[in-house]
Motif scaffolding. Sequence first.
Motif, mmCIF file in Angstrom:
data_model
loop_
_atom_site.group_PDB
_atom_site.id
_atom_site.type_symbol
_atom_site.label_atom_id
_atom_site.label_comp_id
_atom_site.label_asym_id
_atom_site.label_seq_id
_atom_site.Cartn_x
_atom_site.Cartn_y
_atom_site.Cartn_z
ATOM 1 N N MET A 143 0.810 -1.222 0.000
ATOM 2 C CA MET A 143 0.000 0.000 0.000
ATOM 3 C C MET A 143 0.841 1.268 0.000
ATOM 4 O O MET A 143 0.305 2.360 -0.147
ATOM 5 C CB MET A 143 -0.926 0.007 1.219
ATOM 6 N N THR A 144 2.146 1.137 0.205
ATOM 7 C CA THR A 144 3.018 2.311 0.234
ATOM 8 C C THR A 144 3.826 2.398 -1.048
ATOM 9 O O THR A 144 4.138 1.380 -1.673
ATOM 10 C CB THR A 144 3.990 2.279 1.432
ATOM 11 N N LYS A 145 4.168 3.635 -1.407
ATOM 12 C CA LYS A 145 5.078 3.859 -2.530
ATOM 13 C C LYS A 145 6.522 3.760 -2.049
ATOM 14 O O LYS A 145 7.411 3.402 -2.807
ATOM 15 C CB LYS A 145 4.816 5.236 -3.145
ATOM 16 N N SER A 146 6.737 4.098 -0.797
ATOM 17 C CA SER A 146 8.070 4.025 -0.191
ATOM 18 C C SER A 146 8.458 2.568 0.012
ATOM 19 O O SER A 146 7.604 1.701 0.178
ATOM 20 C CB SER A 146 8.075 4.732 1.162
ATOM 21 N N GLN A 154 -6.220 8.342 9.814
ATOM 22 C CA GLN A 154 -7.657 8.641 9.743
ATOM 23 C C GLN A 154 -8.428 7.336 9.910
ATOM 24 O O GLN A 154 -7.995 6.286 9.452
ATOM 25 C CB GLN A 154 -7.948 9.251 8.373
ATOM 26 N N MET A 155 -9.581 7.393 10.562
ATOM 27 C CA MET A 155 -10.398 6.196 10.750
ATOM 28 C C MET A 155 -11.087 5.822 9.443
ATOM 29 O O MET A 155 -11.633 6.662 8.757
ATOM 30 C CB MET A 155 -11.456 6.429 11.826
ATOM 31 N N GLY A 156 -11.033 4.541 9.119
ATOM 32 C CA GLY A 156 -11.718 4.028 7.946
ATOM 33 C C GLY A 156 -12.912 3.180 8.353
ATOM 34 O O GLY A 156 -13.155 2.951 9.536
ATOM 35 N N ASP A 174 -9.067 -0.165 5.294
ATOM 36 C CA ASP A 174 -9.108 1.288 5.082
ATOM 37 C C ASP A 174 -8.162 1.994 6.051
ATOM 38 O O ASP A 174 -7.440 2.913 5.661
ATOM 39 C CB ASP A 174 -10.524 1.835 5.271
ATOM 40 N N ASP A 175 -8.171 1.565 7.317
ATOM 41 C CA ASP A 175 -7.256 2.147 8.309
ATOM 42 C C ASP A 175 -5.814 1.999 7.835
ATOM 43 O O ASP A 175 -5.022 2.948 7.887
ATOM 44 C CB ASP A 175 -7.384 1.443 9.667
ATOM 45 N N LEU A 176 -5.472 0.804 7.370
ATOM 46 C CA LEU A 176 -4.111 0.541 6.909
ATOM 47 C C LEU A 176 -3.780 1.375 5.673
ATOM 48 O O LEU A 176 -2.668 1.892 5.546
ATOM 49 C CB LEU A 176 -3.948 -0.953 6.618
ATOM 50 N N ARG A 177 -4.743 1.531 4.788
ATOM 51 C CA ARG A 177 -4.539 2.364 3.584
ATOM 52 C C ARG A 177 -4.255 3.814 3.986
ATOM 53 O O ARG A 177 -3.342 4.447 3.448
ATOM 54 C CB ARG A 177 -5.774 2.281 2.684
ATOM 55 N N ALA A 220 -0.776 3.952 5.425
ATOM 56 C CA ALA A 220 0.230 3.891 4.357
ATOM 57 C C ALA A 220 0.399 5.261 3.701
ATOM 58 O O ALA A 220 1.523 5.691 3.418
ATOM 59 C CB ALA A 220 -0.176 2.849 3.316
ATOM 60 N N LYS A 221 -0.706 5.938 3.496
ATOM 61 C CA LYS A 221 -0.652 7.280 2.897
ATOM 62 C C LYS A 221 0.131 8.235 3.807
ATOM 63 O O LYS A 221 0.970 9.008 3.338
ATOM 64 C CB LYS A 221 -2.070 7.802 2.671
ATOM 65 N N GLY A 222 -0.112 8.155 5.104
ATOM 66 C CA GLY A 222 0.608 8.995 6.064
ATOM 67 C C GLY A 222 2.095 8.677 6.102
ATOM 68 O O GLY A 222 2.935 9.580 6.160
ATOM 69 N N ILE A 223 2.438 7.391 6.060
ATOM 70 C CA ILE A 223 3.850 7.001 6.041
ATOM 71 C C ILE A 223 4.527 7.596 4.809
ATOM 72 O O ILE A 223 5.597 8.196 4.901
ATOM 73 C CB ILE A 223 3.999 5.463 6.062
ATOM 74 N N ASP A 224 3.903 7.416 3.629
ATOM 75 C CA ASP A 224 4.484 7.954 2.397
ATOM 76 C C ASP A 224 4.672 9.467 2.460
ATOM 77 O O ASP A 224 5.687 9.993 1.999
ATOM 78 C CB ASP A 224 3.613 7.598 1.189
ATOM 79 N N GLN A 225 3.712 10.160 3.052
ATOM 80 C CA GLN A 225 3.835 11.617 3.146
ATOM 81 C C GLN A 225 5.004 12.007 4.044
ATOM 82 O O GLN A 225 5.773 12.914 3.713
ATOM 83 C CB GLN A 225 2.522 12.228 3.634
ATOM 84 N N TRP A 226 5.162 11.328 5.190
ATOM 85 C CA TRP A 226 6.276 11.635 6.085
ATOM 86 C C TRP A 226 7.616 11.285 5.448
ATOM 87 O O TRP A 226 8.586 12.031 5.581
ATOM 88 C CB TRP A 226 6.118 10.926 7.435
ATOM 89 N N VAL A 227 7.686 10.138 4.769
ATOM 90 C CA VAL A 227 8.929 9.755 4.099
ATOM 91 C C VAL A 227 9.318 10.832 3.089
ATOM 92 O O VAL A 227 10.471 11.268 3.036
ATOM 93 C CB VAL A 227 8.792 8.371 3.420
#
Length: 129
Positions: A41-44, A73-75, A80-83, A86-93
């Motif tokens: 789910m991550t690009k990183s 964010q709650m899914g 959905d939570d994991l997605r 993953a988006k948050g991890i990619d943004q921080w990276v």
Amino acid sequence: MNRVPVIAGLCSSFFVGVIVLLSSCATTMTPIEVAAKLPTMTKSKYYSQAQGEENVKAGKCKYLVKNRTYVAQMGMTVIDDLRFGAKGIDQWVTMDGGNAYVLKNYSWVTVGGHEGTQLHIEFDTMLCE
């Protein structure tokens, strides 16, 4: 016209729907499930903790920020939570100037009594060759 079979059919469809809904409302995932799904789910680039350490010792990676935390964010589902996580991890990276991460810890925390769970993630950001 006999309405009994129609009503019985509606009731059985309703109960099947409820069972499907309840079975899809898991509030957590196992470590193996998270480790298998999150990297897709991550690009990183994902590294396990051992792989991260090996790559740092070999001079292939360096840590940018250690022990970063993110509350996703709650899914509607844990996927959905994991997605969202993953988006948050990619943004921080990206903001840290990296291209990889090491997942250190995660937990689903109950919020609002029994209203749902929210994914909390702890990870390190890295820059790798």
